[in-house]
Design an enzyme around this catalytic site. Structure first.
Site, short mmCIF file in Angstrom:
data_model
loop_
_atom_site.label_atom_id
_atom_site.label_comp_id
_atom_site.label_asym_id
_atom_site.label_seq_id
_atom_site.Cartn_x
_atom_site.Cartn_y
_atom_site.Cartn_z
N LYS A 1 4.48 4.96 6.01
CA LYS A 1 3.46 3.63 5.70
C LYS A 1 3.40 2.85 6.94
CE LYS A 1 5.04 2.89 0.98
NZ LYS A 1 5.50 1.93 -0.28
N PRO B 1 0.91 -1.23 0.02
CA PRO B 1 -0.15 -0.16 -0.08
C PRO B 1 0.79 1.24 0.15
CG PRO B 1 -1.04 -1.61 1.52
CD PRO B 1 0.50 -2.13 1.24
N GLU B 2 0.14 2.46 -0.52
CA GLU B 2 1.05 3.69 -0.65
C GLU B 2 0.77 4.29 0.63
OE1 GLU B 2 2.60 4.67 -3.76
OE2 GLU B 2 2.13 2.80 -4.66
N ASN C 1 5.21 1.77 -5.32
CA ASN C 1 5.38 1.68 -6.51
C ASN C 1 4.38 2.26 -7.82
OD1 ASN C 1 7.25 0.27 -7.93
ND2 ASN C 1 5.72 -1.14 -8.97
#
Length: 265
Positions: A51, A2-3, A167
């Protein structure tokens, strides 16, 4: 993985539900913390740092969690059916009118709130930090240019440079800057890269949908991310994908050969 905006939104929602409330049930289904009982503790706040997520209690204890590839926190009403299987539950925090379930949280740790820096102290500035300032931006730029010959894609993913980019945003930032993910950091304006990264994360921080094009239509939310073999939304050239990084840190890198000049894999 997850971003940062996904973790930020999860923290915000958990904070709205739990802050100032006392847990009537608090279980950690994790080998290291299986005997811990969080019931009876008052939640002071839930906050994200990059994160990482910290559920902080009023007695000075924090529960740290990290989503890794497949973790998530869900909010339910009592009696509501869960969307993921029971065997994936790693944390269960319950108040009178809400049930908070942590699924597939491989990283869980209880620690004093005062010692949170042991986990996140090495991180670069959090792009979604409350009170982001010129000083944060300057530090992020300085960290980014420390290794001017490093591949930009790898530098953006390094949480020690800036915290929060995954990503998806790596691919989209490189596209919007007009360079391939393999281009050296020195080939771009580092301040522009930091500002663009923060702008994209902020644009998606308050809702679960992630778009970098400004469009919500399925298949048109991103310029190049996960568009391998399909036309670039800007020029029509087929988007390509190749691995970037080595070993466990390798990630797919997406780019348009026409819109993003520079080294390619």
């Amino acid at each position: 993985m997850p971003e940062g905006d996904t973790v930020f939104l999860a923290g915000h929602r958990l904070n709205e539900a739990l802050a100032g409330r006392t847990l009537v049930r608090g279980e950690l289904r994790h080998p290291r913390w299986a005997t811990a009982d969080l019931g009876g503790r008052e939640v002071s706040e839930v906050r994200s740092v990059g994160k990482h997520l910290f559920t902080r209690f009023s007695d000075g204890l924090s529960l740290h969690s990290h989503f890794r590839m497949d973790g998530a926190w869900h909010l339910y009403r009592p009696g509501e059916r869960w969307k993921r299987p029971v065997h994936q539950v790693r944390a269960l925090l319950e108040i009178v009118d809400r049930v908070v379930v942590g699924f597939a949280l491989h990283d869980l740790e209880l620690l004093p709130t005062a010692h949170e820096d042991r986990i996140v102290g090495h991180l670069g500035p959090d792009l979604l930090a409350e009170g982001w300032s010129d000083a944060h931006e300057t530090e992020a730029v300085a960290r980014l240019v420390t290794e001017p010959d490093r591949e930009l894609g790898l530098a953006l993913l390094d949480q020690r440079v800036v915290a929060g980019i995954g990503n998806l945003y790596k691919a989209e930032v490189c596209f919007l800057l007009g360079v391939s993910p393999w281009s050296a950091v020195r080939t771009v304006d580092a301040r522009d890269a930091v500002r663009l990264s923060r702008k994209l994360l902020l644009a998606n921080a308050w809702h679960p949908e992630q778009t970098t094009t400004g469009l919500s239509v399925r298949g048109r939310q991103h310029w190049v991310f996960e568009r391998q073999g399909r036309p670039c939304l800007r020029c029509g050239t087929r988007v390509r994908v190749s691995g970037q990084g080595a070993g466990v840190r390798e990630r797919p890198a997406y780019w348009c050969p026409r819109c993003q000049p520079g080294p390619i894999a």
